[in-house]
Every structure is written in structure tokens, then in C-alpha cells.
Write an enzyme that holds these catalytic residues in place. Structure first.
Site, PDB file in Angstrom:
ATOM      1  N   GLU A 526     -22.394  11.905 -53.997  1.00 27.69           N
ATOM      2  CA  GLU A 526     -21.677  13.134 -53.672  1.00 27.69           C
ATOM      3  C   GLU A 526     -22.257  13.874 -52.457  1.00 27.69           C
ATOM      4  O   GLU A 526     -21.513  14.442 -51.654  1.00 27.69           O
ATOM      5  CB  GLU A 526     -21.635  14.075 -54.886  1.00 27.69           C
ATOM      6  CG  GLU A 526     -20.674  13.637 -55.997  1.00 27.69           C
ATOM      7  CD  GLU A 526     -21.164  12.453 -56.816  1.00 27.69           C
ATOM      8  OE1 GLU A 526     -22.354  12.084 -56.690  1.00 27.69           O
ATOM      9  OE2 GLU A 526     -20.372  11.883 -57.586  1.00 27.69           O
ATOM     10  N   GLN A 548     -15.195  13.645 -57.418  1.00 26.09           N
ATOM     11  CA  GLN A 548     -14.315  13.154 -58.483  1.00 26.09           C
ATOM     12  C   GLN A 548     -14.111  14.154 -59.628  1.00 26.09           C
ATOM     13  O   GLN A 548     -13.006  14.324 -60.111  1.00 26.09           O
ATOM     14  CB  GLN A 548     -14.856  11.826 -59.004  1.00 26.09           C
ATOM     15  CG  GLN A 548     -13.850  11.044 -59.779  1.00 26.09           C
ATOM     16  CD  GLN A 548     -14.272   9.592 -59.922  1.00 26.09           C
ATOM     17  OE1 GLN A 548     -15.157   9.282 -60.717  1.00 26.09           O
ATOM     18  NE2 GLN A 548     -13.659   8.701 -59.183  1.00 26.09           N
ATOM     19  N   ASP A 551     -17.735  18.768 -62.370  1.00 30.17           N
ATOM     20  CA  ASP A 551     -19.088  18.728 -62.943  1.00 30.17           C
ATOM     21  C   ASP A 551     -20.089  18.086 -61.976  1.00 30.17           C
ATOM     22  O   ASP A 551     -21.267  18.383 -62.011  1.00 30.17           O
ATOM     23  CB  ASP A 551     -19.092  17.929 -64.245  1.00 30.17           C
ATOM     24  CG  ASP A 551     -18.061  18.450 -65.221  1.00 30.17           C
ATOM     25  OD1 ASP A 551     -18.460  19.117 -66.183  1.00 30.17           O
ATOM     26  OD2 ASP A 551     -16.859  18.223 -64.999  1.00 30.17           O
ATOM     27  N   ILE A 553     -20.104  18.267 -58.758  1.00 33.18           N
ATOM     28  CA  ILE A 553     -20.305  18.998 -57.509  1.00 33.18           C
ATOM     29  C   ILE A 553     -21.762  19.467 -57.424  1.00 33.18           C
ATOM     30  O   ILE A 553     -22.281  19.729 -56.348  1.00 33.18           O
ATOM     31  CB  ILE A 553     -19.312  20.176 -57.388  1.00 33.18           C
ATOM     32  CG1 ILE A 553     -19.080  20.487 -55.907  1.00 33.18           C
ATOM     33  CG2 ILE A 553     -19.796  21.417 -58.117  1.00 33.18           C
ATOM     34  CD1 ILE A 553     -17.775  21.135 -55.598  1.00 33.18           C
ATOM     35  N   HIS A 593     -17.195  16.607 -68.501  1.00 37.17           N
ATOM     36  CA  HIS A 593     -15.830  16.523 -67.962  1.00 37.17           C
ATOM     37  C   HIS A 593     -15.034  17.769 -68.338  1.00 37.17           C
ATOM     38  O   HIS A 593     -13.815  17.731 -68.439  1.00 37.17           O
ATOM     39  CB  HIS A 593     -15.108  15.265 -68.460  1.00 37.17           C
ATOM     40  CG  HIS A 593     -15.741  14.002 -67.978  1.00 37.17           C
ATOM     41  ND1 HIS A 593     -16.797  13.410 -68.621  1.00 37.17           N
ATOM     42  CD2 HIS A 593     -15.506  13.242 -66.884  1.00 37.17           C
ATOM     43  CE1 HIS A 593     -17.174  12.329 -67.968  1.00 37.17           C
ATOM     44  NE2 HIS A 593     -16.415  12.211 -66.901  1.00 37.17           N
TER      45      HIS A 593
END
Ligand SMILES: Cc1ncc(C[n+]2csc(CCOP(=O)(O)OP(=O)(O)O)c2C)c(N)n1
Ligand SMILES: [Mg+2]
Length: 802
Positions: A526, A548, A551, A553, A593
């Protein structure tokens, strides 16, 4: 002897080469003098902190020979010599930065906002138009966190690859056939950071034109390579990255930092393979030194052995070059002494000038204040406090604007006791000076102003009469397709974005239509996904980087916070990175999630817009707007919204949504309930239930947390209802507290409320898995119902008994 090969490659004769070499030596000694005197300036109290490029001069001079117009550097605080050599930094600039001179002409790197040693070149003019960066040498704005220059470097290099293979409407400003190198510099110790390895792996996979130089001085402050790096050598540790005849990878070069000719040869080779063949290169520059220690905050005698210190003296790259010049007959010692004396004199003179330029306007303002003293004294009947304020100011050493303004503010308070005082001119002066300094410290957090946003002309959404609802993911997909057609420099990338068109198929089929350069898969990394976006946005592309799940990030929040969010601010608009981060979050299932860490994001990412659309149509509208402005932003789509039905707009890619505007989803006079994202659906359903028992809720979708309700429409709603409930699914005291702070401090709602405002949020723990987990972790319909009901009970206990 000049190596034969060098001479051939350069096609220069001995005289010309000698001239270049002596020019380099001049810059090396000038740079060193600057470090020496700069450090002294901190010890004398004139500067707060100093960090310099002493001991790293030679490799930068060698690198400079191959650094061409259009190239970009992403480096760190040791690189002053390179900028000196390129004429992009003057000695006066260095001292102006030490003093934190607020004048952007004198301190062009950040107008006093950053410590010295953080460099930048302008990619934009004062009006915010792109300059022709292809015709200049470029330095992306440095930041202090070690290793954080790496993710951006990846994007800067990737842009060359994109431009080599993609024609865009504006490519002539940014690239010549993708021949530009992204030059990275990093300290040996900082290669221990995860971001360094992540960047290296990604660059090796992607084969982008990047030349990373590691300035290896054995130490990272006091910690030596023994405790930093496998095998005590980053090039040894990375041997598996070396490309071979059959496999791609990195070219790895090791070279001694005091060996001028070897350095030139190393950079000549590195630049050739990177520029032409887009092969990434690691240049491990060893045996460098720190003649003055790490920075002005301590001495290296505390942690280096006598042996090491003696070695550093002997191998100091400038001294080694000096001996080499004499041995090879480039110069006599007397000529070199002359060069050295000239450098000393010129640095001294520049220091004096920088100090005088910095202090003169401050002293002028002090004098302005003193000019008011007679009238102020007589107006206040010689109040003794006034005398104290003036004499304190007079005794202040190292005077700054703050001391003058602070004295002025104290006087202002004192004047309240004397309503007849002649103080108009004084007050005007104080106001003007305060706003002058405040603007210099606080401007440019965002690329767009509140006025720009309020003036934004919205293109309304359109629908065909007989359209039937489709899945939300289809709405967003068709909108992306329209955007990709409309903006030829738009690229979308992230994990599972390319082949399958993202995990929710919001990009389904688009790679086939637009190619794998524009819609691409990335590794699971990320921080460098964000870095790709930052670097490419700096070079005129419009990237959408996908994270995606919200969470995750957290993996890149550091780079978003330190680099992207501060870019426009720290460069005062000289560089911008209009990157859009696309992600999806809020409630779905389980601890990783269902996260909604909005409070954390709001606090860490000031400088970035944070948008929380309730459905895919709203999300599409935000993307359409963002591509018309140049403000970095994060769009958080609702993870549970892709399969919900929405009516598809008939003008995808065209309709826009104003940023910083709320929407009233249903009107009601009893209570205002504000929310956003997935929780909003729960609020809407509950509002219907509440209506059945006679409670009329005004449901407001905030949809844009930063910027927040620029029109102050929520205030109007509370003026009507006098009651407020804030619902969000972040932890208690997270985003809900931010919303309340905005309403109380900016919209002044306190006096409108009939009862205490209530905040309903998720639990402090992470959301548990499963239906029960969700019900007991996040606000449910029942929670919202009871929260509203309890507020109404307080207002009318007979009608709403408990
Ligand atoms: C993330 C982060 N951690 C710690 C620091 C504090 N710090 C500043 S420089 C430095 C050492 C860096 O050493 P190296 O990378 O070898 O560069 P050098 O200063 O030796 O050139 C440290 C620990 C920082 N700036 N950022
Ligand atoms: Mg080091």
C-alpha cells in the site's frame, strides 16, 4: 590519469575536463564551507537546527554530470551540493533557511516552513500553472521521515515508463519519450526502513528508470551498519536483486565515495541503463564520512571510536579530491588554497547578507511599533504595564515577528481599559502585520480555496426515463469508463484492479478496453501504491490509486500524511500531487473488513479531501468533480453498496457534485440527525420507523468530511429542530467529535440547542465478525431509534415515556 573511456565517452579534451574538475572542486569546498558556517550559526543561536551535506559532496558532483533536464530527484537532507552544482540553491538561500526567513524569494525551498536541508524546485508558477518541467532539473519536495522519499520515487520513475508508451494531451510538458530518470538518494541507515525494500522490489518488478544512491557513511546518527544491515552492507544484502542475462532486476553498483573518477564512471553507466533501457539501478556509495557529525544537535565524538574518527579525516572526500588534483597535475596547491580562501570569504559574505536581509524587515516592524509608543503612553496615562511591555520587547534577543506581535496583542488588551485611547492606527498596523505573518505560516494547505469550492459550477446528474436500477458496481464501472475516455492521462491501479477489475468489479473489463498501462495490477504494497500515485501526479498524470480496503490504509497512512497531505503546504504551491485515492470501507464483516478509522484519517490527513459518498452514484459524482480540480482526495466507497440497486445516470463521467456540501435526505422538524456512508442507510430506515410514532427526523448526509459543510446548511437545520444527533461508525470520540467541533466552533450552534447534542458511534473495540458482532459493535437501527427517542423524551416525557 583520466580514464581513457571517460574521455572517449565525454568527447572532451584534457583542458575542458580540467576546467570541469576544478569547477567541481570549487563547488565542493563552497558547499563544505556552507556546512561549517551553518553549523556555527546554530551554535551562536541564530538558527534553531542545522543539518548539512558535509562529507557527501563528491558523489553528488559526479551524479550531477548525468542529471538532465526533465529528470527528478527524490532525496534527503544531505543533497545541498547537487543543488549548488545545478544553480538551484545559493549560499544565501541556505542561511535564509537556517533563520526560517519567511520570504519565499530568499528562502525558495519552503518560505521558512521546513528546516534547512529540505529542497524543492517549482513545477508550478505563482498562478498555479504548470511550468515546463521538461526544460529544468527537478527536485520533488523533501520531507524529514527517513525513507519516505522512496514511495514517491517509484511514481516519479513510473511516469517515464507511462510517457514512453502513452500519448497524452499534455505530455510535452513532462516528458520526452520517457527518457527521464528519477534519482533517489537515501542514507545507509534509512535503508532499514520497510519502505526502502518495498520500493526496491516494486521498481525491480516494474522495471522503471530509477537510480537510487545510498550515501553510506556507516552510521545513522549513532547506530552503525553492524546494527542496521544484513552483512553490514546494503549492496551485499541485495545481491539477489541483481539482474542477470536471463532475468530482469536491478543493476547494482558499488563505488567508493571519495574516488572522483570511479564515481563518474559509476553514474555514467547507471544513467545510461536507466535512461535508455529503463533498468533500475542501485548505486551503493561506500566510505563516505560525516566531518561535522550528524547534525547540530550533538557531536559524533560521543559514539565514534578514535580510529573511526581518524579514518574519516583521512578519507574525507573533499581532501581526497584535493590530493588527487595535485597528484594528477590538475592544479597546484597554491591555486587550491586560493579556491578555498575565496569560498570562505564568499560564504561569510553570503551569511552576513542573509542575516541582514532576514532581520531588516523585522526591525522595521519593531520600529513601527515604537513609533506608536508616545501616543499609546499618553492615551493610557502612562500605564506602567505599557512600559513593561516595551522594555521587555527591547530586551528581547533574536527578535522575531512573534515578539513584536505578542507585544502588540498585550497592548491591545491593555487598551480595553482606556476606551478613549488614540489607537486606530496602531490597531490597523497590528492587524496587517498579524495577517501578513499568519498568511506566510498558514497558507496553501489545500490547492482549492473555500471560495473556489463554493463557486464550483455543478453539472447536474441526468437519468433516462425508463432506466431500470442496476448494481452499484455497474454505476461506478460505467462512470470510470467514461472518465478514462475523457481524460487521456487518467490511470487506475492497485491490488486486483487490472485483470479482474477490482475485488468488487467496479473496473470490470476496463483493462481490456484501455490497456494494462492505464488499468493495472500492483503487488500488495500500500505505501508504494500511494507513492506511485504521488510521483505520477507530480509529473502531470492523473492517477487513481486504489487501496483495496479502508482497513489497509493504515499501511500507507504515514506516506499520505507526511508526503501527500503536506505537499502543497510545505512547497507553498510550488509542487502539487493531485492524487485520488480510491478505497472502500465501513461495515461489512469482521475486525479487518469493517473498519471506519475516520477520526484517525481526519486528524492525520489535513491537506487531503476526505469524501464519504453514501452510494456509487454519489461516489461517481465525486470522482467526476475531482478530475476537474487538482486537489488530492480520498474517496471511501461503501463496502456493502456494490450490490445494492441504483438508477444509472445517463451522463456518466460528466455530472459533478460540489465538495463540502451536505444533502438533506428527508425533512423533519423535531431533530437533526447527521451521518454519512453506510450508517446513513440505517439512519434512513430508522427515521421511517420514528415517523410512525410521530417523530420527524431531518436526515442529513454530510458526505464530505473534509471540506465540511461549507455553506453551513446544518446550522439552518438545527435552527429549525434545536436538537442534534450525530451518528457514525468510528470509535467514540472519533469522527463524531470532529463533526461536533465543526458545528460548535465553525457553525456556532451551541445557542440553538434545546438539549445536549448526542453522539452515537461504534464501540471502542474493533468490530466483531458475524451478525451479532456487527449488532453489538456498530450503531444499529435500534441504537439510532433509542438515541433519538431518548432525546425526544427529554423534551416531552409525557408523549415519549420511557
Ligand atoms: C522515520 C524516522 N525515524 C527517525 C528519524 C530521526 N533521524 C533523522 S536522521 C536519522 C539517521 C539517518 O541516517 P542515514 O540514513 O544513514 O543518513 P545520514 O544522516 O547518515 O546521512 C534518524 C534516525 C527520522 N527523521 N525519521
Ligand atoms: Mg548514514
Amino acid at each position: 590519469m583520466i580514464s581513457q573511456k571517460l574521455e572517449e565517452d565525454h568527447k572532451i579534451n584534457f583542458t575542458a575536463f580540467k576546467k570541469q574538475v576544478l569547477e567541481d572542486y570549487k563547488i565542493a569546498v563552497l558547499s563544505r564551507q556552507c556546512s561549517l558556517l551553518g553549523r556555527r550559526e546554530v551554535f551562536s543561536g541564530k538558527g534553531k537546527f542545522g543539518i548539512f551535506g558535509d562529507g557527501k559532496e563528491l558523489p553528488q558532483l559526479a551524479m550531477n554530470r548525468f542529471f538532465k533536464n526533465g529528470d527528478f530527484r527524490s532525496g534527503y537532507y544531505r543533497d545541498q551540493t547537487l543543488l549548488f552544482a545545478q544553480g538551484l540553491l545559493t549560499v544565501e538561500n541556505v542561511f535564509a533557511a537556517l533563520y526560517a526567513d519567511l520570504d519565499i524569494e530568499r528562502e525558495p525551498m519552503s518560505g521558512g516552513r521546513q528546516m534547512g536541508g529540505h529542497f524543492v524546485t517549482a513545477s508550478r508558477d505563482k498562478e498555479g500553472n504548470w511550468l515546463s518541467v521538461i526544460d529544468q532539473k527537478n527536485h520533488s519536495g523533501d520531507i524529514s521521515p527517513t525513507g519516505s522519499q522512496m514511495p514517491r520515487l517509484l511514481g516519479l520513475a513510473q511516469a517515464s515508463k507511462v510517457y514512453r508508451n502513452l500519448k497524452t494531451h499534455n505530455d510535452d510538458l513532462f516528458s520526452k519519450n520517457g527518457n527521464e530518470i528519477a534519482w533517489g538518494t537515501i542514507g545507509n541507515a534509512s535503508t532499514s526502513e520497510g519502505m526502502f525494500f518495498e520500493t526496491l522490489n516494486a521498481a525491480g518488478v516494474m522495471q522503471v528508470p530509477m537510480v537510487i544512491s545510498v550515501w553510506d557513511d556507516e552510521y545513522g546518527i549513532s547506530v552503525s551498519n553492524k546494527d542496521q544491515t544484513v552483512k553490514e552492507s546494503i549492496s551485499e544484502a541485495l545481491k539477489g536483486f541483481q539482474r542477470t542475462d536471463d532475468t530482469t532486476g536491478f543493476e547494482i553498483i558499488t563505488v567508493k565515495g571519495w574516488d572522483y573518477l570511479a564515481l563518474i564512471e559509476a553514474y555514467q553507466f547507471a544513467s545510461k541503463v536507466a535512461r535508455k533501457d529503463h533498468v533500475p539501478v542501485l548505486v551503493h556509495v561506500t566510505e563516505l564520512t560525516q566531518p561535522l557529525g550528524h547534525s547540530s544537535s550533538g557531536s559524533h565524538e560521543r559514539y565514534k571510536s578514535k580510529k573511526r574518527l581518524d579514518w574519516e579525516k583521512k578519507y574525507d572526500c573533499n581532501s581526497k579530491m584535493r590530493s588527487w588534483l595535485i597528484t594528477e597535475g590538475f592544479a597546484k596547491e597554491s591555486e587550491l588554497i586560493q579556491i578555498e580562501n575565496n569560498a570562505k570569504k564568499s560564504v561569510q559574505a553570503s551569511r552576513r547578507k542573509a542575516w541582514s536581509d532576514y532581520t531588516t524587515p523585522i526591525l522595521k516592524e519593531k520600529q513601527q511599533l515604537l513609533n506608536f509608543s508616545d501616543v499609546l503612553k499618553s492615551s493610557t496615562h502612562n500605564d506602567t504595564q505599557l512600559h513593561v511591555i516595551f522594555s521587555t520587547l527591547d530586551e528581547t534577543l533574536d527578535l522575531g515577528y512573534k515578539d513584536i506581535i505578542s507585544a502588540g496583542r498585550k497592548i491591545n488588551i491593555l487598551l480595553a481599559k482606556y476606551p478613549d485611547a488614540q489607537a486606530k492606527e496602531f490597531r490597523n498596523w497590528l492587524k496587517k502585520l498579524t495577517s501578513y505573518v499568519s498568511e506566510r505560516i498558514s497558507s496553501h494547505l489545500y490547492t482549492v480555496s473555500k471560495k473556489d469550492l463554493l463557486d464550483f459550477k455543478v453539472t447536474p446528474i441526468k437519468f433516462n426515463k425508463n432506466s431500470t436500477p442496476v448494481d452499484g458496481r455497474v454505476v461506478i464501472r460505467d462512470n470510470f469508463e467514461a472518465l478514462l475516455k475523457k481524460h487521456d492521462n487518467l490511470l487506475i491501479f492497485g491490488e486486483d484492479v487490472g485483470k479482474i477489475g477490482d475485488v468488487n468489479q467496479g473496473l470490470e473489463g476496463l483493462q481490456n478496453k484501455f490497456g494494462s498501462l492505464r488499468i493495472s495490477d500492483t503487488g500488495i504494497r500500500e505505501a508504494t501504491i500511494a507513492g506511485q500515485g504521488i510521483g505520477m501526479a507530480l509529473r502531470g498524470l492523473r492517477p487513481i490509486a486504489e487501496i483495496q480496503y479502508l482497513d489497509y490504509i493504515l499501511y500507507c497512512i504515514q506516506i499520505l500524511s507526511d508526503d501527500l497531505a503536506s505537499m502543497n503546504y510545505r512547497t507553498i504551491g510550488k509542487q502539487i500531487a493531485p492524487l485520488i485515492i480510491r478505497t472502500r470501507g465501513h461495515r461489512l464483516e469482521g475486525i479487518w473488513h469493517s473498519g471506519s478509522p475516520m477520526g484517525g484519517m481526519i486528524h492525520l490527513l489535513r491537506g487531503i479531501h476526505i469524501l464519504v459518498p453514501r452510494d456509487m452514484t454519489q461516489a461517481a459524482g465525486f470522482y467526476n468533480t475531482l478530475l476537474q480540480i487538482e486537489q488530492p482526495a480520498i474517496v471511501i466507497e461503501c463496502l456493502n453498496g456494490y450490490r445494492l440497486k441504483e438508477i444509472p445516470p445517463s451522463n456518466p463521467g460528466e455530472f459533478t457534485l460540489a465538495l463540502g456540501r451536505i444533502e438533506i435526505l428527508s425533512e423533519g422538524a423535531d431533530i437533526t440527525v447527521v451521518s454519512y456512508g453506510s450508517t446513513l442507510r440505517i439512519v434512513e430506515v430508522t427515521a421511517k420507523r420514528l415517523r410512525q410514532i410521530g417523530i420527524h427526523v431531518e436526515v442529513i448526509d454530510i458526505q464530505s468530511l473534509i471540506p465540511f459543510d461549507l455553506n453551513e446548511d446544518i446550522r439552518d437545520s438545527i435552527t429549525k429542530t434545536n436538537r442534534l444527533l450525530i451518528v457514525d461508525e468510528d470509535v467514540p470520540g472519533g469522527a463524531s467529535s470532529y463533526i461536533l467541533q465543526q458545528l460548535i466552533e465553525k457553525q456556532n450552534i451551541f445557542s440553538l440547542l434545546d438539549c445536549a447534542p448526542k453522539l452515537l458511534s461504534a464501540k471502542s473495540h474493533r468490530p466483531a465478525y458475524g451478525g451479532d458482532g456487527d449488532y453489538f459493535s456498530k450503531p444499529s437501527e435500534d441504537d439510532v431509534f433509542e438515541a433519538v427517542y431518548n432525546i425526544m423524551h427529554e423534551a416531552n416525557p409525557f408523549e415519549f415515556p420511557i
